[in-house]
Design a protein around this motif. Structure first.
Motif, PDB file in Angstrom:
ATOM      1  N   SER A 213      -9.419   1.354   2.859  1.00  5.67           N
ATOM      2  CA  SER A 213     -10.735   1.960   2.723  1.00  5.67           C
ATOM      3  C   SER A 213     -10.736   3.483   2.875  1.00  5.67           C
ATOM      4  O   SER A 213     -11.419   4.185   2.130  1.00  5.67           O
ATOM      5  CB  SER A 213     -11.697   1.348   3.747  1.00  5.67           C
ATOM      6  N   HIS A 214      -9.955   4.000   3.828  1.00  5.24           N
ATOM      7  CA  HIS A 214     -10.028   5.449   4.066  1.00  5.24           C
ATOM      8  C   HIS A 214      -8.669   6.146   4.178  1.00  5.24           C
ATOM      9  O   HIS A 214      -8.572   7.242   4.701  1.00  5.24           O
ATOM     10  CB  HIS A 214     -10.857   5.734   5.329  1.00  5.24           C
ATOM     11  N   GLY A 215      -7.618   5.520   3.682  1.00  9.38           N
ATOM     12  CA  GLY A 215      -6.320   6.190   3.628  1.00  9.38           C
ATOM     13  C   GLY A 215      -5.638   6.308   4.977  1.00  9.38           C
ATOM     14  O   GLY A 215      -5.805   5.457   5.858  1.00  9.38           O
TER      15      GLY A 215
ATOM     16  N   ALA B  62      -2.655   8.567  -4.520  1.00 10.39           N
ATOM     17  CA  ALA B  62      -1.242   8.701  -4.872  1.00 10.39           C
ATOM     18  C   ALA B  62      -0.603   9.976  -4.348  1.00 10.39           C
ATOM     19  O   ALA B  62       0.604  10.034  -4.163  1.00 10.39           O
ATOM     20  CB  ALA B  62      -1.076   8.618  -6.391  1.00 10.39           C
ATOM     21  N   LYS B  63      -1.415  11.002  -4.116  1.00  7.88           N
ATOM     22  CA  LYS B  63      -0.864  12.273  -3.641  1.00  7.88           C
ATOM     23  C   LYS B  63      -0.848  12.363  -2.120  1.00  7.88           C
ATOM     24  O   LYS B  63      -0.361  13.351  -1.567  1.00  7.88           O
ATOM     25  CB  LYS B  63      -1.660  13.435  -4.234  1.00  7.88           C
ATOM     26  N   GLU B  64      -1.391  11.370  -1.453  1.00  6.87           N
ATOM     27  CA  GLU B  64      -1.432  11.394   0.002  1.00  6.87           C
ATOM     28  C   GLU B  64      -0.097  10.958   0.580  1.00  6.87           C
ATOM     29  O   GLU B  64       0.496   9.980   0.133  1.00  6.87           O
ATOM     30  CB  GLU B  64      -2.537  10.464   0.528  1.00  6.87           C
ATOM     31  N   SER B  65       0.386  11.685   1.580  1.00  7.43           N
ATOM     32  CA  SER B  65       1.641  11.315   2.228  1.00  7.43           C
ATOM     33  C   SER B  65       1.639  11.824   3.665  1.00  7.43           C
ATOM     34  O   SER B  65       0.878  12.725   4.018  1.00  7.43           O
ATOM     35  CB  SER B  65       2.840  11.881   1.464  1.00  7.43           C
ATOM     36  N   LYS B  66       2.497  11.241   4.472  1.00  6.36           N
ATOM     37  CA  LYS B  66       2.691  11.664   5.849  1.00  6.36           C
ATOM     38  C   LYS B  66       4.185  11.703   6.140  1.00  6.36           C
ATOM     39  O   LYS B  66       4.940  10.854   5.671  1.00  6.36           O
ATOM     40  CB  LYS B  66       2.018  10.703   6.824  1.00  6.36           C
TER      41      LYS B  66
ATOM     42  N   VAL C  51       6.090   8.732   4.251  1.00  6.31           N
ATOM     43  CA  VAL C  51       5.267   7.617   3.777  1.00  6.31           C
ATOM     44  C   VAL C  51       4.320   8.134   2.707  1.00  6.31           C
ATOM     45  O   VAL C  51       3.586   9.096   2.924  1.00  6.31           O
ATOM     46  CB  VAL C  51       4.452   6.989   4.924  1.00  6.31           C
ATOM     47  N   VAL C  52       4.341   7.500   1.537  1.00  4.07           N
ATOM     48  CA  VAL C  52       3.495   7.910   0.412  1.00  4.07           C
ATOM     49  C   VAL C  52       2.589   6.749   0.039  1.00  4.07           C
ATOM     50  O   VAL C  52       3.059   5.625  -0.162  1.00  4.07           O
ATOM     51  CB  VAL C  52       4.341   8.322  -0.810  1.00  4.07           C
TER      52      VAL C  52
ATOM     53  N   MET D 119       0.779  -1.231   0.000  1.00  2.00           N
ATOM     54  CA  MET D 119       0.000   0.000   0.000  1.00  2.00           C
ATOM     55  C   MET D 119       0.812   1.283   0.000  1.00  2.00           C
ATOM     56  O   MET D 119       0.253   2.355  -0.248  1.00  2.00           O
ATOM     57  CB  MET D 119      -0.928   0.012   1.227  1.00  2.00           C
ATOM     58  N   ALA D 120       2.115   1.213   0.303  1.00  2.00           N
ATOM     59  CA  ALA D 120       2.855   2.470   0.498  1.00  2.00           C
ATOM     60  C   ALA D 120       4.320   2.341   0.109  1.00  2.00           C
ATOM     61  O   ALA D 120       4.848   1.244  -0.076  1.00  2.00           O
ATOM     62  CB  ALA D 120       2.743   2.919   1.951  1.00  2.00           C
ATOM     63  N   ILE D 121       4.949   3.510   0.009  1.00  2.52           N
ATOM     64  CA  ILE D 121       6.402   3.612  -0.163  1.00  2.52           C
ATOM     65  C   ILE D 121       6.921   4.419   1.020  1.00  2.52           C
ATOM     66  O   ILE D 121       6.503   5.558   1.243  1.00  2.52           O
ATOM     67  CB  ILE D 121       6.777   4.330  -1.470  1.00  2.52           C
TER      68      ILE D 121
END
Length: 325
Positions: A229-231, A212-216, A204-205, A173-175
């Motif tokens: 389900s909800h990122g 795809a544009k969500e990151s922390k 974390v992307v 799910m992530a990089i």
């Protein structure tokens, strides 16, 4: 960029023999002992190292060496060749451009860990990995140009600092990308992941096309969960001692539901079957256990909560007793 420490000539010779598949048991034992003393961690086993494309490596090594001349003693050329081969073992290198197709997976070295076991790896760049049970790690056979790998399960990473080469861990799910830090990743059924940071900074992307544009960006003592389900959820503060205790062989429970405790014990000790159908889910457990046998932990929990249990090999049955939560 920090250069890898030069290996002793005797070790270089042993590594060269290992690459050619001609190392004998006594020499292998000496090489293994050197790795253990150097890193206090289990290196990637020699049986996996020799699976690398040694012919290609030797060909690349010859290209890098200057053409021999009469004025250069033969032992100098031999030493140079050995040093180059040793460097190949120490720094596996190649750029990876994910996503990777199934056909390209032959370029990866897969390391798996069984349920109920912890495995320690020393990577070619000096980074260390602790794999939890039922985990799999795919490491590109050439590792120095871009430090990249794929994880299923749970692992803790202690990343050697290198500002020129980001360290990337790909999951379903992530990089997760860092330059030099320590953190853990836990994947669950390809629908949920948790990334926790012990030191440094981690980005974390989300890989999903919808997110795809969500990151922390996480710093020390922070964690975040990512759901199909909800990122991303909210960034949470964590207690590093308990979160990363499993890396040191410690189990920490702080007012934890007893069913969750039993599931953790099942994973930790590799149990085949756990029956806790007769237990009160409101019952909670608090305690820290360091490298102790399962029966001792169960006796401690029994004393604190008054549950009853039966342990028969890899099967555990827990009943309520007087535990009322």
């Amino acid at each position: 960029m920090k250069k890898p420490q030069k290996q002793p000539l005797q070790i270089q010779l042993l590594i060269a023999k290992a690459l050619r598949g001609k190392i004998d048991p006594e020499e292998k034992e000496l090489l293994d002992r050197w790795y253990e003393e150097k890193g206090k961690s289990t290196h990637i086993p020699e049986s996996q190292v020799v699976q690398l494309n040694t012919k290609k490596a030797l060909k690349q090594t010859r290209k890098k060496l200057s053409p021999p001349t009469k004025s250069i003693p033969s032992w100098v050329r031999v030493a140079a060749a050995i040093s180059a081969i040793a460097g190949f073992v120490y720094l596996l290198s190649h750029s990876i451009t994910p996503p990777v197709s199934k056909g390209d997976m032959i370029s990866y070295q897969t390391i798996e860990n069984q349920r109920g076991m912890r495995k320690h790896l020393l990577l070619p760049d000096g980074s260390k990995v602790t794999m939890n049970g039922e985990s799999s790690l795919k490491i590109h056979r050439l590792f120095s140009k871009e430090r990249t790998m794929y994880l299923e399960g749970e692992a803790y990473f202690e990343v050697a600092k290198d500002s020129m080469r980001p360290f990337k861990v790909f999951t379903e799910m992530a990089i997760t990308e860092v330059l030099g830090t320590s953190f853990s990743i836990k994947t669950q059924r390809k629908s949920q992941e948790k990334i926790a940071v012990n030191e440094g900074i981690v980005k974390v992307v989300a890989k999903s096309t919808d997110r795809a544009k969500e990151s922390k960006t996480l710093t020390a003592a922070q964690a975040v969960e990512l759901h199909n389900s909800h990122g991303f959820g909210l960034v949470q503060h964590i207690e590093p001692t308990s979160t990363f205790g499993w890396v040191r062989g410690e189990l920490h429970f702080e007012n934890s539901p007893i069913m969750e405790v039993m599931e953790t014990l099942g994973d930790w000790y590799g149990l085949d079957d756990i029956d806790y159908s007769g237990i009160n889910p409101a019952c909670k457990v608090t305690g820290t256990y360091t490298k102790v046998v399962l029966k001792d932990i169960l006796e401690s929990i029994k004393y604190a909560t008054e549950i009853n249990y039966e342990l028969n090999g890899k099967k555990l049955k827990v009943s309520q007793g007087k535990c009322k939560g």
